[in-house]
Design a protein around this motif. Structure first.
Motif: not given
Lengths: 125, 125
Positions: A16-20, B35-41, B53-60
């Motif tokens: 959940x949240x990929x990571x904080x 920076x964000x590519x990894x998290x989105x993938x 959903x993605x907005x929430x999961x890729x925090x920040x």
DNA sequence: TCACTAGCTTACCTAAAGGTCAGTACCTTA
DNA sequence: TAAGGTACTGACCTTTAGGTAAGCTAGTGA
């Protein structure tokens, strides 16, 4: 380009949240996936190399960035530095055990990128 | 922190010079390891997800960067976008076949980073 | 009539990444 | 005597990644 319905199972840790946001893994990931970090780690995965070797292998890197990147990776315990007190100076860099662990995961990724890059980048514009 | 004398075999393709400076793989690697590519993938490796959903999961992440990153990944044929013509809008993002191939290599890397991060970052300062 | 929703785009600005270039130490070779 | 190799550091400047905040669309519910 079709969507595919399978999913790779994720470690529960970041389910959940990929990571904080403030998480140390973000920082570590930034070091590893930095423009030159990847290249240095890949180059060193072949074994110990001198400063000047690395300069040549990571084509286009400036001395400043080479120094900076190596320092970061050394501080993270991924790279070890071995300076011999000779003139002209000779400094060898190599991966630590942890560094090899990492490079074992990094090499396939970069290899994949290398194989797919031309196809992807050329057809995307 | 000892150096270790083994070496991971490298694909011959970049045995010399890691890979050339102007090479498409550098560009692709920049997209993937951004920076964000990894998290989105990573987030999408779990399956189709909406914008919100993605907005929430890729925090920040900011909306601007989410849009930009998704566009890049879509252009690279790694992510597919499915917009439904409803109001309020609903847009689903998922990985393409190629995207899944990639995420299969990316997930172990990020998992490793996650497991080792605290140890590494805290002890390095 | 108004606010509210989701999924964006745009303009503007800041911070950080990165480049360039000069300098240093000490010895070797021409 | 001068030039060159090696592994750096520091000052200064540019470029780019990324943040902030506002606006837009077209419906629905209050």
């Amino acid at each position: 380009m079709e969507a595919v319905p399978q999913a790779v199972p994720l470690p529960l840790a970041f389910a959940d949240g990929v990571f904080p946001a403030g998480c140390p893994s973000r920082t570590l990931l930034d070091h590893i996936t930095s423009k030159w970090g990847v290249l240095i780690l890949i180059a060193l995965s072949e074994g110990e190399q001198r400063w000047s070797d690395l300069r040549r292998r990571a084509e286009g890197i400036s001395e400043k960035m080479l120094a900076q990147t190596l320092k970061t990776l050394e501080r993270d315990g991924l790279v070890s530095r071995n300076a011999q007190p000779v003139i002209p100076p000779r400094v060898d860099y190599s991966l630590t055990e942890r560094g090899y662990e990492l490079s074992g995961l990094l090499v396939p990724l970069v290899a994949w990128a290398f194989e797919n890059a031309e196809d992807i980048i050329n057809s995307s514009r």
